[in-house]
Structures are given as structure tokens and as C-alpha cells.
Design an enzyme around this catalytic site. Sequence first.
Site, PDB file in Angstrom:
ATOM      1  N   GLY A 182      -2.776  -4.225  -9.108  1.00 19.68           N
ATOM      2  CA  GLY A 182      -3.813  -3.350  -8.574  1.00 19.68           C
ATOM      3  C   GLY A 182      -3.230  -2.450  -7.505  1.00 19.68           C
ATOM      4  O   GLY A 182      -2.130  -2.701  -6.988  1.00 19.68           O
ATOM      5  N   GLN A 204      -3.203   2.942  -0.222  1.00 22.09           N
ATOM      6  CA  GLN A 204      -1.867   2.328  -0.142  1.00 22.09           C
ATOM      7  C   GLN A 204      -0.751   3.343  -0.388  1.00 22.09           C
ATOM      8  O   GLN A 204       0.410   3.081  -0.087  1.00 22.09           O
ATOM      9  CB  GLN A 204      -1.763   1.153  -1.122  1.00 22.09           C
ATOM     10  CG  GLN A 204      -2.656  -0.022  -0.723  1.00 22.09           C
ATOM     11  CD  GLN A 204      -2.549  -1.178  -1.681  1.00 22.09           C
ATOM     12  OE1 GLN A 204      -3.199  -1.189  -2.711  1.00 22.09           O
ATOM     13  NE2 GLN A 204      -1.699  -2.146  -1.387  1.00 22.09           N
ATOM     14  N   CYS A 260      -0.140  -8.781  -1.564  1.00 21.92           N
ATOM     15  CA  CYS A 260      -0.520  -7.394  -1.309  1.00 21.92           C
ATOM     16  C   CYS A 260       0.750  -6.552  -1.237  1.00 21.92           C
ATOM     17  O   CYS A 260       1.699  -6.922  -0.535  1.00 21.92           O
ATOM     18  CB  CYS A 260      -1.286  -7.290   0.013  1.00 21.92           C
ATOM     19  SG  CYS A 260      -1.827  -5.607   0.382  1.00 21.92           S
ATOM     20  N   LEU A 261       0.744  -5.438  -1.963  1.00 25.39           N
ATOM     21  CA  LEU A 261       1.938  -4.582  -1.973  1.00 25.39           C
ATOM     22  C   LEU A 261       2.177  -3.959  -0.600  1.00 25.39           C
ATOM     23  O   LEU A 261       3.288  -3.507  -0.325  1.00 25.39           O
ATOM     24  CB  LEU A 261       1.796  -3.503  -3.055  1.00 25.39           C
ATOM     25  CG  LEU A 261       1.663  -4.044  -4.489  1.00 25.39           C
ATOM     26  CD1 LEU A 261       1.394  -2.912  -5.474  1.00 25.39           C
ATOM     27  CD2 LEU A 261       2.909  -4.824  -4.906  1.00 25.39           C
ATOM     28  N   HIS A 304     -10.286  -7.430  -3.742  1.00 22.64           N
ATOM     29  CA  HIS A 304      -9.133  -7.120  -2.875  1.00 22.64           C
ATOM     30  C   HIS A 304      -8.984  -5.594  -2.747  1.00 22.64           C
ATOM     31  O   HIS A 304      -8.775  -5.072  -1.643  1.00 22.64           O
ATOM     32  CB  HIS A 304      -7.882  -7.749  -3.508  1.00 22.64           C
ATOM     33  CG  HIS A 304      -6.587  -7.494  -2.816  1.00 22.64           C
ATOM     34  ND1 HIS A 304      -5.843  -8.494  -2.222  1.00 22.64           N
ATOM     35  CD2 HIS A 304      -5.862  -6.352  -2.635  1.00 22.64           C
ATOM     36  CE1 HIS A 304      -4.735  -7.975  -1.710  1.00 22.64           C
ATOM     37  NE2 HIS A 304      -4.718  -6.667  -1.946  1.00 22.64           N
ATOM     38  N   GLU A 305      -9.127  -4.884  -3.875  1.00 20.07           N
ATOM     39  CA  GLU A 305      -8.948  -3.417  -3.852  1.00 20.07           C
ATOM     40  C   GLU A 305     -10.144  -2.721  -3.178  1.00 20.07           C
ATOM     41  O   GLU A 305      -9.968  -1.736  -2.461  1.00 20.07           O
ATOM     42  CB  GLU A 305      -8.737  -2.873  -5.267  1.00 20.07           C
ATOM     43  CG  GLU A 305      -7.567  -3.476  -6.038  1.00 20.07           C
ATOM     44  CD  GLU A 305      -6.242  -3.437  -5.301  1.00 20.07           C
ATOM     45  OE1 GLU A 305      -6.053  -2.582  -4.425  1.00 20.07           O
ATOM     46  OE2 GLU A 305      -5.378  -4.295  -5.596  1.00 20.07           O
ATOM     47  N   HIS A 351      -9.584  -2.831   0.358  1.00 26.68           N
ATOM     48  CA  HIS A 351      -8.618  -1.811   0.812  1.00 26.68           C
ATOM     49  C   HIS A 351      -9.309  -0.483   1.133  1.00 26.68           C
ATOM     50  O   HIS A 351      -9.005   0.154   2.144  1.00 26.68           O
ATOM     51  CB  HIS A 351      -7.562  -1.530  -0.258  1.00 26.68           C
ATOM     52  CG  HIS A 351      -6.325  -2.366  -0.158  1.00 26.68           C
ATOM     53  ND1 HIS A 351      -5.551  -2.428   0.986  1.00 26.68           N
ATOM     54  CD2 HIS A 351      -5.697  -3.156  -1.076  1.00 26.68           C
ATOM     55  CE1 HIS A 351      -4.514  -3.229   0.766  1.00 26.68           C
ATOM     56  NE2 HIS A 351      -4.582  -3.694  -0.466  1.00 26.68           N
TER      57      HIS A 351
END
Length: 174
Positions: free
Chosen positions: A46, A51, A94-95, A136-137, A140
Amino acid sequence: MSVREIIILPDKRLRLVSKPVGKLDAETRKLVDDMFATMYAAPGIGLAAIQVGEPKRIITLDLAKKDQAKEPRVIINPEVLWSSDEKAKYEEGCLSIPEYYEEVERPERVKVKYLDLDGKEHEVEAKGLFATCLQHEIDHISGVLFIDHISRLKRDRVIKKFTKAAKTAKKVEA
Ligand code: K1U
Ligand code: ZN
């Protein structure tokens, strides 16, 4: 299609509340293409536009396994319509917080309304990893990180570690 740089904790932009997307124009399509290129290169399942430094309410997802055909999904201006009372725990990553994983508890199922790239409205009921990743997204694009769902002690520790790493990297650059 370009692979963009993923912003890393403690970059303050990760705390911005992203703005709804108005026109679904060529610029939006280019951003979505770049987000997929960036997400697949990372690799991740994702990615939220913030990000890559774009405070827009756009999410890309692909939960297909390595040996399966790609299943790219674009989620624009998502709204959570309903969340289950039942919770599920999943070890999240998480990236923007590389190589840090922690168990997070979230609603097991969510119903989300969103637009696709053609501006068509959809409603989806997600469960399992899809529900976890979607939440999660969506976090963000509201400036929330998965570490906000863990203990203060663990959160402070990881923020300290990444802040120190960013300072060291800046010194090396100078
Ligand atoms: O938003 C992000 O930072 C992407 C993140 C999404 C996510 C992962 C796990 C639980 C919730 C949300 C990632 O993709 S981290 C990388 C990852 O989980 C993964 C990478 C390659 C293959 C399988 C998983
Ligand atoms: Zn993340």
C-alpha cells in the site's frame, strides 16, 4: 512512470491532513502511476500520496501475492462508513518507518466509500489484511501513523531512533 522518494519519519509532512482530490486530471493519473511504481519498487502492499510528499487523499494498494497476477487498486477520497466492533491484530510495517514492525489492533472489518480514477463511486466491505491495509492508508491521509496505535514507550523509542538517524544523515550530507 517514475519511482519517487518515500518520505521517512520524523518528516513533519507525514502529520499533514491530506486534501480531497477535485479534478481527476492528467496530473492525478501521473501521480497514481508514480505511486504504483514507487509502491512496487519498495516493495509495499500500500501507499498513500503523502508518503511521496503529495498531501492528496489518494491511496494505492495491491495485496496480490508474489506468484499471483497484480491486483492494483486506486482509492480516492475514501470515507469510512462503518467499522466492526470486533477487532483484529496484525503485525504492521510502514514504508515511512523502514524495518520497524509492531502488532496493531484495529476493527476487523470496515465499509469504505471511495472514487476510482474515472470518478466512479464505489463501496467496499474489507476484511483481513485488506481491512488492515486500508485503515493504515486512510490513517496516513489523516496524518496518523501506525505507531500512534502502539504504547507511548515503544512510539517514543522509535521516533527517537529515526530522529537520531535523520540528524546523522544530515551531518554526513553537510
Ligand atoms: O503505507 C505503507 O507504509 C505501506 C505498508 C502497508 C501495510 C503493511 C502491513 C500492514 C498494514 C499496512 C507496507 O506495504 S509495509 C511492507 C509490507 O508489508 C510488505 C512488503 C512486501 C510484501 C509483503 C508485505
Ligand atoms: Zn505506512
